[in-house]
Scaffold this motif. Structure first.
Motif, short mmCIF file in Angstrom:
data_model
loop_
_atom_site.label_atom_id
_atom_site.label_comp_id
_atom_site.label_asym_id
_atom_site.label_seq_id
_atom_site.Cartn_x
_atom_site.Cartn_y
_atom_site.Cartn_z
N TYR A 286 0.85 -1.19 0.00
CA TYR A 286 0.00 0.00 0.00
C TYR A 286 0.88 1.24 0.00
N GLU A 287 0.45 2.27 -0.75
CA GLU A 287 1.17 3.53 -0.80
C GLU A 287 0.21 4.69 -0.55
N TRP A 288 0.71 5.74 0.15
CA TRP A 288 -0.09 6.95 0.33
C TRP A 288 -0.14 7.69 -1.01
N THR A 289 -1.37 7.97 -1.47
CA THR A 289 -1.58 8.56 -2.79
C THR A 289 -2.45 9.81 -2.66
N PHE A 290 -2.03 10.91 -3.32
CA PHE A 290 -2.79 12.16 -3.22
C PHE A 290 -4.14 12.05 -3.91
N ILE A 291 -5.14 12.67 -3.29
CA ILE A 291 -6.46 12.82 -3.88
C ILE A 291 -6.51 14.19 -4.55
N ASN A 292 -6.75 14.22 -5.85
CA ASN A 292 -6.73 15.49 -6.59
C ASN A 292 -7.95 16.34 -6.27
N ASP A 293 -7.80 17.68 -6.45
CA ASP A 293 -8.94 18.58 -6.28
C ASP A 293 -10.04 18.20 -7.26
N ARG A 294 -11.28 18.15 -6.77
CA ARG A 294 -12.39 17.82 -7.66
C ARG A 294 -13.51 18.85 -7.60
N ASN A 295 -13.57 19.65 -6.53
CA ASN A 295 -14.67 20.59 -6.39
C ASN A 295 -14.21 22.01 -6.07
N GLY A 296 -12.93 22.34 -6.26
CA GLY A 296 -12.47 23.71 -6.08
C GLY A 296 -12.45 24.14 -4.64
N LYS B 126 -11.93 23.51 1.75
CA LYS B 126 -11.51 22.85 0.52
C LYS B 126 -12.31 21.55 0.39
N TYR B 127 -12.84 21.27 -0.79
CA TYR B 127 -13.80 20.19 -0.97
C TYR B 127 -13.22 19.08 -1.84
N TYR B 128 -13.57 17.83 -1.48
CA TYR B 128 -13.19 16.65 -2.24
C TYR B 128 -14.38 15.69 -2.26
N THR B 129 -14.58 15.03 -3.39
CA THR B 129 -15.58 13.97 -3.47
C THR B 129 -14.84 12.65 -3.64
N LEU B 130 -14.98 11.77 -2.65
CA LEU B 130 -14.19 10.54 -2.64
C LEU B 130 -14.80 9.50 -3.57
N THR B 131 -13.92 8.74 -4.24
CA THR B 131 -14.36 7.63 -5.08
C THR B 131 -14.63 6.42 -4.20
N ASP B 132 -15.23 5.37 -4.80
CA ASP B 132 -15.53 4.14 -4.03
C ASP B 132 -14.25 3.52 -3.49
N GLU B 133 -13.18 3.55 -4.31
CA GLU B 133 -11.90 2.99 -3.85
C GLU B 133 -11.38 3.76 -2.65
N GLU B 134 -11.48 5.07 -2.68
CA GLU B 134 -10.97 5.91 -1.60
C GLU B 134 -11.80 5.77 -0.33
N LYS B 135 -13.10 5.51 -0.49
CA LYS B 135 -13.96 5.33 0.68
C LYS B 135 -13.61 4.07 1.46
N GLU B 136 -13.12 3.04 0.76
CA GLU B 136 -12.77 1.77 1.41
C GLU B 136 -11.29 1.73 1.76
N SER B 137 -10.78 2.81 2.25
CA SER B 137 -9.36 2.91 2.61
C SER B 137 -9.21 3.95 3.70
#
Length: 908
Positions: A770-780, A785-796
């Motif tokens: 496993y590696e720490w991976t940045f979540i890119n800006d998605r909502n400005g 600061k806002y982010y919308t998590l993907t299904d993969e990111e929610k299960e981590s």
């Protein structure tokens, strides 16, 4: 015949078999240098050991049996000199082959000892032990603290061991405990079971205003490890605290059984050099404390003296430096109000040059100095030649050795040497170029027929200065309410002057124009074009410039009615990259390679003739490397997203493996780049070195997440260097504020002062790692600061931080059910994690013990490995990923917010 045959057969038999080789080996072994070894224990209370002695050569293995008694604790195996006075490192390698415990309480160790050296005649091997029943603490016999090493060793001029109280008024205590950035310490201790280590803990207790500091962070350093019953150390202790004020130091001696004793003292740390300075330029010799009118500038004083080119005049200056405002600021008088017993500054030396390059010959002069109360006063009397630039450097020192350099630049007066008049403008040719920091002005005085004389400044919109050329072009003069062009000036007398604003320039002599219609009629010819050569002074590292000088043919004299301009360029056709100078001696910046020079001679009408060009090789690298940096600051490290370092001349300084050598250090101070505040050759600034492979991203690890600035230095192969400062913010130590909406997957991070927020999730790379991976800006951006998590990111597991905060961890899809398992157990095969919910397991390490608070390890430690699971499992620590002698622990974070950690261990 039979006897001879038997001998021959025996010889052939030995030559053709392994018996001869074995016999040769025995003979060689007997002839080899042997080391006499004694094997012993300190006391029979620890147990019995066998064999008692042996003789070994290099590479031999000795099998040792040590039967340890019940109350004894085995610490380590050591090799000593024959008189037990010193430990011999790396002489013997010890390997524990077996360990067997008996019902009687005895424990038998089988140990193999391999001799690694062949130059030891006598050694002693023994196990380092202590009794588990040992509860007697060690004793600190001697603790000398002083400002110098010799005083610490000899016990002379000691700093007394005593604590500070906020109402202290004892001047002797203040003076005795006043120090700079470090102190010297000599220490002696003893313990019957054996000393183990000396640790110094540091804490800021009062600031420089006398206010008590509550909750200040402590720092601890392990100074030295010991192995004997008697121990000693002499060392320079450099303060960790950035702020000045009252510092409490605790010296703790620990024995091998874990017992300890301590001694402490308070010190007044004074390392921030901030003297207040004032320069009095009175012509009369008043005492500095009696001077009341300090409004007159150096320029005004020198102008009033009416100096000429040949005059020399003893001229008195009084330099007044008020005392340091901070060293004793924490002391209070009997009424409880703060007072400042200002530190005295003494002038160590005063240096003076007539050239900005301090490597040139200094100006000879004498000065005397005296101290009066809290003022350090120096009167300088020297012969000052009129109309010369003066560059002065005054070096001051306070009572604890802090050094401050005070610079003064006094430029020679501006003087009009020539007035070139044409139909549209008057070009005033000055005696020198104008310093870029100056704001000069043109003044005009006129007297029309039958009128009184008037003096006024020329408006800025009708005068243009060329500072590098040293000219002022006047296109108009305002008389009354009307501005006249030069060609329209009413008949009369006009005189112009150029003077500087502020303290750096002196009013220049007046020049006269008799009538508005006057024209100069000298005719320009080839005889006015000089032959010349050009020379360059020795290049100065990191200067980015070369000083060049034009030398005219012998006997040549410039025509006073013409203007001489030197044009220079790296282009032989002067088509690009060219520049001009009206001075015969000037600087060329970023010079490298061949340069071409020619002289342009202008008449009053603007016509000109050109000389032949000459060339000069300025090949020399005094241009520092060019850098481009972009970073992401983590709480425990700084990651360089972009780092480009180039040097087109001599090349970057690299090691034997072609890695770029980078110097760096962290500091909470705001230090000025390219100044004496940073010394990259210093041994006291804790300068670090790293080696960077340009094909890989660079990461620099912090000592703690409270560090404010990162300073770096990149050098080329000609010793030029470029400094860089990266501001990391001022961490609050708190976790960032965020909200997560489980239904929508929307993560909102509240960001202080519009700073960036950083969010990472633990991405499964290959099913196992496993590696720490940045979540890119998605909502400005919004209020946060806002982010919308993907299904993969929610299960981590997700972690959030800002430039000024610690990490905050959470598991987005956690359902808040009633989980029961959240614990760990350390065993011989690893750590067993008991869980029925998602958990994150991380191993952190640090060069010193961060304690039992898991948050300190998460935010200040370095992550060695990680694993995430949803059911109970065994976690195996890879000790090879942990630097030798570093401390480490394993932290488990469960999805419900539970955090547990293992015991702290040291990697030996």
């Amino acid at each position: 015949m039979l006897f001879c045959f038997s001998l021959i057969s025996c010889k052939n038999f030995l030559d053709g078999s392994s018996i001869k080789k074995e016999l040769d080996g025995v003979i060689a072994y007997e002839k080899a240098f042997k080391t006499s070894v004694r094997i012993m224990v300190d006391t029979s209370d620890y147990g019995d050991i066998y064999p008692p002695e042996a003789a070994l050569i290099k590479g031999d293995t000795l099998e040792i049996t040590f039967t340890k008694k019940k109350d004894a604790v085995l610490k380590k195996w050591l090799c000593f000199s024959s008189d037990l006075s010193q430990i011999i490192e790396d002489a013997v390698t010890f390997t524990e082959e077996s360990k067997q415990s008996f019902d009687s309480g005895l424990t038998q160790y089988k140990v193999k000892a391999v001799l690694n050296k062949d130059d030891l005649s006598d050694i002693v091997i023994k196990p380092k032990c202590y009794l588990s029943t040992e509860t007697e603490p060690p004793e600190i016999k001697t603790l000398n603290i002083a400002r110098t090493k010799d005083d610490a060793l000899n016990g002379t001029n000691p700093i007394k061991l005593s604590d500070y109280e906020s109402d202290a008024t004892d001047y002797d205590w203040i003076k005795n405990h006043h120090v700079a950035k470090s102190v010297w310490v000599y220490f002696e201790g003893t313990d019957s079971s054996g000393c183990d280590s000396l640790t110094v803990t540091e804490r800021l207790t009062f600031d420089t205003e006398g206010n008590e500091v509550s909750g200040a962070a402590e720092t601890s350093k392990e100074i030295k490890k010991f192995t004997e019953t008697d121990c000693s150390a002499c060392f320079e202790y450099v303060f960790d605290q950035v702020s000045d004020g009252i510092i409490e130091l605790v010296f703790e001696l620990t024995d091998v059984a874990g017992n300890s004793c301590s001694s402490q003292t308070s010190l007044i740390k004074d390392s921030i050099v901030k003297p207040k300075s004032d320069l009095s330029n009175e012509v009369d010799k008043q005492e500095p404390d009696k001077v009341t009118d300090r409004s007159r500038t150096v320029a005004e004083v020198l102008a009033s003296a009416n100096l000429t080119e040949d005059d020399k005049l003893p001229f008195p200056w009084y330099f007044i430096f008020e005392g340091d405002q901070t060293p004793y600021a924490t002391a209070k008088d009997i009424t409880g109000t703060k007072y400042y017993d200002r530190d005295e500054w003494t002038i160590e030396k005063i240096e003076c040059w007539t050239d900005e390059d301090s490597s040139k010959q200094q100006l000879d002069f004498e000065f005397t100095k005296d101290n009066e109360g809290t003022l350090t006063t120096s009167s300088i009397d020297f012969l000052r030649k009129a109309y010369e630039d003066l560059y002065i450097l005054i070096t001051l020192k306070d009572s604890v050795g802090n050094i401050h350099e005070h610079k003064m630049d006094l430029y020679k007066s501006l003087e009009i040497r020539q007035c070139v008049k044409n139909s549209t403008a008057l070009v005033l040719v000055l005696n020198k170029s104008i310093n870029e920091r100056a704001s000069p002005q043109v003044g005009v005085s006129y007297r029309l027929a039958g009128k009184e004389e008037f003096t006024l400044p020329v408006k800025s919109n009708v005068v243009n200065f060329d500072k590098s050329a040293g000219t002022a072009t006047v296109t108009g003069v305002k008389i009354g309410s009307k501005t006249y062009e030069i060609s329209e000036l009413p008949e009369g007398e006009y005189k112009f002057s150029v003077q500087g604003a502020g303290k750096t320039y002196i009013s220049s002599p007046w020049i006269y124009q008799t009538t508005a219609a006057q024209e100069l009629s000298n005719v320009l010819s080839a005889d006015d074009i000089p032959d010349f050569t050009v020379t360059a002074e020795k290049a100065v590292l990191n200067a980015c410039k070369r000083r060049v000088k034009v030398h005219y043919q012998e006997g040549f004299t410039k025509n006073k009615d013409f203007t001489y301009v030197i044009q220079y360029s790296p282009d032989s056709n002067f088509a690009s990259g060219f520049a001009y100078s009206s001075q015969d001696e000037f600087d060329i910046y970023n010079a490298a390679g061949i340069y071409y020079f020619r002289i342009l001679v202008y008449d009053q009408e603007g016509n000109y003739l050109s000389s032949d060009k000459v060339q000069l090789d300025l090949s020399y690298d005094n241009i520092p490397p060019q850098i481009n940096i972009a970073v992401t600051p983590f709480p425990e490290k700084v990651v360089f997203d972009n780092l480009v370092v180039t040097d087109s001349l001599s090349g970057l300084q690299k090691d034997s493996e072609n890695n770029v050598i980078i110097q760096y250090f962290f500091s909470n101070k705001d230090l000025a780049l390219n100044s004496s505040a940073i010394d990259w050759k210093s041994v006291t600034m804790a300068i670090n070195i790293l080696y960077w492979d340009e094909t890989e991203n660079l990461t620099v690890y912090k000592d703690s997440n409270t560090q404010k600035n990162l300073y770096l230095c990149f050098s080329d192969n000609n010793s030029n260097y470029t400094e860089a400062k990266i501001e990391l913010g001022t961490p609050s130590g708190e976790s960032p504020q965020f909200e997560y909406e489980k239904d929508t997957g929307l993560l909102t991070v509240t960001v202080e002062r519009s700073l960036p927020a950083y969010v990472q999730y633990l991405k499964n790379i290959d099913g196992k790692n496993y590696e720490w991976t940045f979540i890119n800006d998605r909502n400005g951006y919004g209020n946060g600061k806002y982010y919308t998590l993907t299904d993969e990111e929610k299960e981590s597991f997700v972690r959030v931080w800002t430039d000024v905060s610690n990490y905050a961890y959470f598991y987005p899809s956690f359902d808040n059910e009633n989980y029961k398992l959240a614990d760990l157990s350390a065993g011989s095969r690893g750590i067993t994690v008991f869980t029925d919910q998602p958990c994150l397991v991380q191993t952190f390490y640090c060069s010193y013990d961060l304690g039992q608070d898991a948050s300190d390890w998460i935010n200040r430690g370095f992550e060695a490995q990680r694993q995430t699971e949803k059911t109970s499992f065994t976690y195996v620590i890879d000790v090879n990923s942990i630097p030798y002698s570093n401390y480490y622990t394993t932290v488990v974070q469960f999805a419900d917010g539970t955090v547990v950690m293992s015991d702290v261990k040291q990697n030996y």
